[in-house]
Write a protein that holds these residues in place. Structure first.
Motif, PDB file in Angstrom:
ATOM      1  N   VAL A   1       0.848  -1.201   0.000  1.00  0.00           N
ATOM      2  CA  VAL A   1       0.000   0.000   0.000  1.00  0.00           C
ATOM      3  C   VAL A   1       0.878   1.245   0.000  1.00  0.00           C
ATOM      4  O   VAL A   1       0.655   2.185  -0.776  1.00  0.00           O
ATOM      5  N   GLN A   2       1.898   1.253   0.844  1.00  0.00           N
ATOM      6  CA  GLN A   2       2.787   2.410   0.913  1.00  0.00           C
ATOM      7  C   GLN A   2       3.657   2.508  -0.340  1.00  0.00           C
ATOM      8  O   GLN A   2       3.995   3.613  -0.776  1.00  0.00           O
ATOM      9  N   HIS A   3       3.996   1.377  -0.941  1.00  0.00           N
ATOM     10  CA  HIS A   3       4.722   1.405  -2.215  1.00  0.00           C
ATOM     11  C   HIS A   3       3.906   2.144  -3.280  1.00  0.00           C
ATOM     12  O   HIS A   3       4.458   2.882  -4.101  1.00  0.00           O
ATOM     13  N   GLY A   4       2.602   1.913  -3.263  1.00  0.00           N
ATOM     14  CA  GLY A   4       1.746   2.593  -4.230  1.00  0.00           C
ATOM     15  C   GLY A   4       1.781   4.098  -4.050  1.00  0.00           C
ATOM     16  O   GLY A   4       1.853   4.854  -5.028  1.00  0.00           O
ATOM     17  N   ARG A   5       1.756   4.559  -2.806  1.00  0.00           N
ATOM     18  CA  ARG A   5       1.831   6.003  -2.537  1.00  0.00           C
ATOM     19  C   ARG A   5       3.181   6.559  -2.982  1.00  0.00           C
ATOM     20  O   ARG A   5       3.262   7.642  -3.560  1.00  0.00           O
ATOM     21  N   LEU A   6       4.239   5.809  -2.690  1.00  0.00           N
ATOM     22  CA  LEU A   6       5.567   6.256  -3.072  1.00  0.00           C
ATOM     23  C   LEU A   6       5.726   6.288  -4.590  1.00  0.00           C
ATOM     24  O   LEU A   6       6.297   7.237  -5.144  1.00  0.00           O
ATOM     25  N   ALA A   7       5.226   5.278  -5.262  1.00  0.00           N
ATOM     26  CA  ALA A   7       5.324   5.239  -6.727  1.00  0.00           C
ATOM     27  C   ALA A   7       4.631   6.440  -7.349  1.00  0.00           C
ATOM     28  O   ALA A   7       5.132   7.038  -8.315  1.00  0.00           O
ATOM     29  N   ALA A   8       3.478   6.817  -6.798  1.00  0.00           N
ATOM     30  CA  ALA A   8       2.753   7.971  -7.318  1.00  0.00           C
ATOM     31  C   ALA A   8       3.558   9.252  -7.122  1.00  0.00           C
ATOM     32  O   ALA A   8       3.590  10.123  -7.994  1.00  0.00           O
ATOM     33  N   LEU A   9       4.226   9.367  -5.976  1.00  0.00           N
ATOM     34  CA  LEU A   9       5.058  10.550  -5.722  1.00  0.00           C
ATOM     35  C   LEU A   9       6.238  10.597  -6.685  1.00  0.00           C
ATOM     36  O   LEU A   9       6.544  11.655  -7.250  1.00  0.00           O
ATOM     37  N   ILE A  10       6.900   9.475  -6.888  1.00  0.00           N
ATOM     38  CA  ILE A  10       8.047   9.427  -7.799  1.00  0.00           C
ATOM     39  C   ILE A  10       7.623   9.844  -9.209  1.00  0.00           C
ATOM     40  O   ILE A  10       8.307  10.622  -9.880  1.00  0.00           O
ATOM     41  N   GLU A  11       6.478   9.336  -9.648  1.00  0.00           N
ATOM     42  CA  GLU A  11       5.978   9.691 -10.979  1.00  0.00           C
ATOM     43  C   GLU A  11       5.669  11.182 -11.061  1.00  0.00           C
ATOM     44  O   GLU A  11       5.992  11.854 -12.052  1.00  0.00           O
ATOM     45  N   ALA A  12       5.045  11.721 -10.023  1.00  0.00           N
ATOM     46  CA  ALA A  12       4.680  13.133 -10.024  1.00  0.00           C
ATOM     47  C   ALA A  12       5.920  14.025 -10.008  1.00  0.00           C
ATOM     48  O   ALA A  12       5.959  15.062 -10.684  1.00  0.00           O
ATOM     49  N   LEU A  13       6.943  13.627  -9.279  1.00  0.00           N
ATOM     50  CA  LEU A  13       8.185  14.394  -9.274  1.00  0.00           C
ATOM     51  C   LEU A  13       8.828  14.380 -10.661  1.00  0.00           C
ATOM     52  O   LEU A  13       9.355  15.393 -11.131  1.00  0.00           O
ATOM     53  N   GLY A  14       8.780  13.237 -11.316  1.00  0.00           N
ATOM     54  CA  GLY A  14       9.301  13.161 -12.677  1.00  0.00           C
ATOM     55  C   GLY A  14       8.555  14.088 -13.620  1.00  0.00           C
ATOM     56  O   GLY A  14       9.163  14.750 -14.471  1.00  0.00           O
ATOM     57  N   ASP A  15       7.239  14.163 -13.452  1.00  0.00           N
ATOM     58  CA  ASP A  15       6.430  15.052 -14.285  1.00  0.00           C
ATOM     59  C   ASP A  15       6.797  16.520 -14.060  1.00  0.00           C
ATOM     60  O   ASP A  15       6.607  17.359 -14.954  1.00  0.00           O
ATOM     61  N   GLU A  16       7.315  16.826 -12.873  1.00  0.00           N
ATOM     62  CA  GLU A  16       7.720  18.197 -12.547  1.00  0.00           C
ATOM     63  C   GLU A  16       9.165  18.478 -12.940  1.00  0.00           C
ATOM     64  O   GLU A  16       9.705  19.552 -12.650  1.00  0.00           O
ATOM     65  N   GLY A  17       9.805  17.499 -13.581  1.00  0.00           N
ATOM     66  CA  GLY A  17      11.206  17.656 -13.949  1.00  0.00           C
ATOM     67  C   GLY A  17      12.159  17.447 -12.798  1.00  0.00           C
ATOM     68  O   GLY A  17      13.314  17.879 -12.850  1.00  0.00           O
ATOM     69  N   LEU A  18      11.692  16.751 -11.753  1.00  0.00           N
ATOM     70  CA  LEU A  18      12.509  16.505 -10.563  1.00  0.00           C
ATOM     71  C   LEU A  18      12.535  15.015 -10.224  1.00  0.00           C
ATOM     72  O   LEU A  18      12.208  14.603  -9.109  1.00  0.00           O
ATOM     73  N   PRO A  19      12.951  14.162 -11.159  1.00  0.00           N
ATOM     74  CA  PRO A  19      13.003  12.736 -10.837  1.00  0.00           C
ATOM     75  C   PRO A  19      14.007  12.487  -9.712  1.00  0.00           C
ATOM     76  O   PRO A  19      15.138  12.979  -9.770  1.00  0.00           O
ATOM     77  N   PRO A  20      13.621  11.774  -8.669  1.00  0.00           N
ATOM     78  CA  PRO A  20      14.524  11.578  -7.535  1.00  0.00           C
ATOM     79  C   PRO A  20      15.639  10.578  -7.853  1.00  0.00           C
ATOM     80  O   PRO A  20      15.360   9.415  -8.152  1.00  0.00           O
ATOM     81  N   ALA A  21      16.871  11.037  -7.786  1.00  0.00           N
ATOM     82  CA  ALA A  21      17.997  10.138  -8.044  1.00  0.00           C
ATOM     83  C   ALA A  21      18.153   9.115  -6.925  1.00  0.00           C
ATOM     84  O   ALA A  21      18.629   8.003  -7.145  1.00  0.00           O
ATOM     85  N   MET A  22      17.742   9.488  -5.735  1.00  0.00           N
ATOM     86  CA  MET A  22      17.877   8.618  -4.564  1.00  0.00           C
ATOM     87  C   MET A  22      16.498   8.430  -3.943  1.00  0.00           C
ATOM     88  O   MET A  22      15.766   9.395  -3.711  1.00  0.00           O
ATOM     89  N   VAL A  23      16.129   7.186  -3.698  1.00  0.00           N
ATOM     90  CA  VAL A  23      14.896   6.870  -2.985  1.00  0.00           C
ATOM     91  C   VAL A  23      15.294   5.923  -1.858  1.00  0.00           C
ATOM     92  O   VAL A  23      15.641   4.770  -2.094  1.00  0.00           O
ATOM     93  N   SER A  24      15.271   6.437  -0.646  1.00  0.00           N
ATOM     94  CA  SER A  24      15.780   5.712   0.509  1.00  0.00           C
ATOM     95  C   SER A  24      14.651   5.323   1.436  1.00  0.00           C
ATOM     96  O   SER A  24      13.690   6.071   1.613  1.00  0.00           O
ATOM     97  N   GLY A  25      14.745   4.142   2.023  1.00  0.00           N
ATOM     98  CA  GLY A  25      13.708   3.712   2.955  1.00  0.00           C
ATOM     99  C   GLY A  25      13.806   2.224   3.200  1.00  0.00           C
ATOM    100  O   GLY A  25      14.881   1.647   3.170  1.00  0.00           O
TER     101      GLY A  25
END
Length: 203
Positions: free
Chosen positions: A148-172
């Motif tokens: 469930v939390q992976h789904g929330r994180l995936a949506a955030l990663i996609e949205a950041l990419g759409d803003e031109g800010l793809p996260p190089a590091m995803v820690s957790g």
């Protein structure tokens, strides 16, 4: 965050770890003084004195990364870091622990934009640590909650990419969910630490 030992951290790095997480700023200072590169402080550093210490540590430590979850703290970090090299920051995203972290994706994206716009800061990516899941006793339930939390994180990663800010590091992630977290292919690094002194609670 588990062992507090430079000697053990050296063994972990020699075995392939990207670095170590430290629960406190003081522990990060000890690790950096011991020559450990890639130290992550996964809790926000707040207060003038502590921020000053963080900026000083950043000036002399290799690969230091901190986190931020509030615009006021971000502004204070940006102002303090102006006289040194850029401070690498992860946006701390709350994936259910409710201790720290931006509560919504919109809040996290706004923080990322502000980091990227500050010359004294560097947007390094996202932290999504689900500490509340690490000791869920039933494995099937732990896996279900993690996804469930992976789904929330995936949506955030996609949205950041759409803003031109793809996260190089995803820690957790963590010891209790390391296998599920790896299968999700969202994280670039896992904050598994308790494995080093494994106990029967993890099965």
């Amino acid at each position: 965050k588990t062992h507090k030992s430079v000697a053990i951290a050296r063994l972990q790095v020699a075995a392939g770890a990207a670095g170590v997480s430290c629960a406190t700023l003081g522990e990060a200072e000890v690790m950096a003084a011991g020559g450990i590169a890639g130290v992550l402080i996964p809790s926000p550093v707040i207060g003038t004195a502590r921020i000053g210490r963080l900026v000083g540590l950043n000036a002399r430590a290799a690969g230091l990364t901190a986190v931020v979850d509030h615009p006021q703290n971000l502004a204070e970090l940006a102002a303090a870091a102006e006289a040194t090299k850029p401070l690498a920051l992860l946006v701390d995203f709350d994936v259910g622990l409710h201790r720290t972290g931006a509560a919504t994706a919109a809040d996290a994206i706004e923080l990322a934009k502000r980091i990227a716009a500050a010359p004294s800061l560097r947007f390094a990516g996202v932290q999504a640590y689900a500490g509340q899941l690490q000791h869920v006793g039933d494995y099937a339930e732990r896996e279900k909650l993690a996804r469930v939390q992976h789904g929330r994180l995936a949506a955030l990663i996609e949205a950041l990419g759409d803003e031109g800010l793809p996260p190089a590091m995803v820690s957790g992630g963590g010891t209790g969910t390391h296998d599920v977290d790896a299968q999700g292919r969202l994280f670039t690094e896992l904050q598994a630490g308790s494995y080093i002194f494994m106990d029967v609670d993890y099965d």
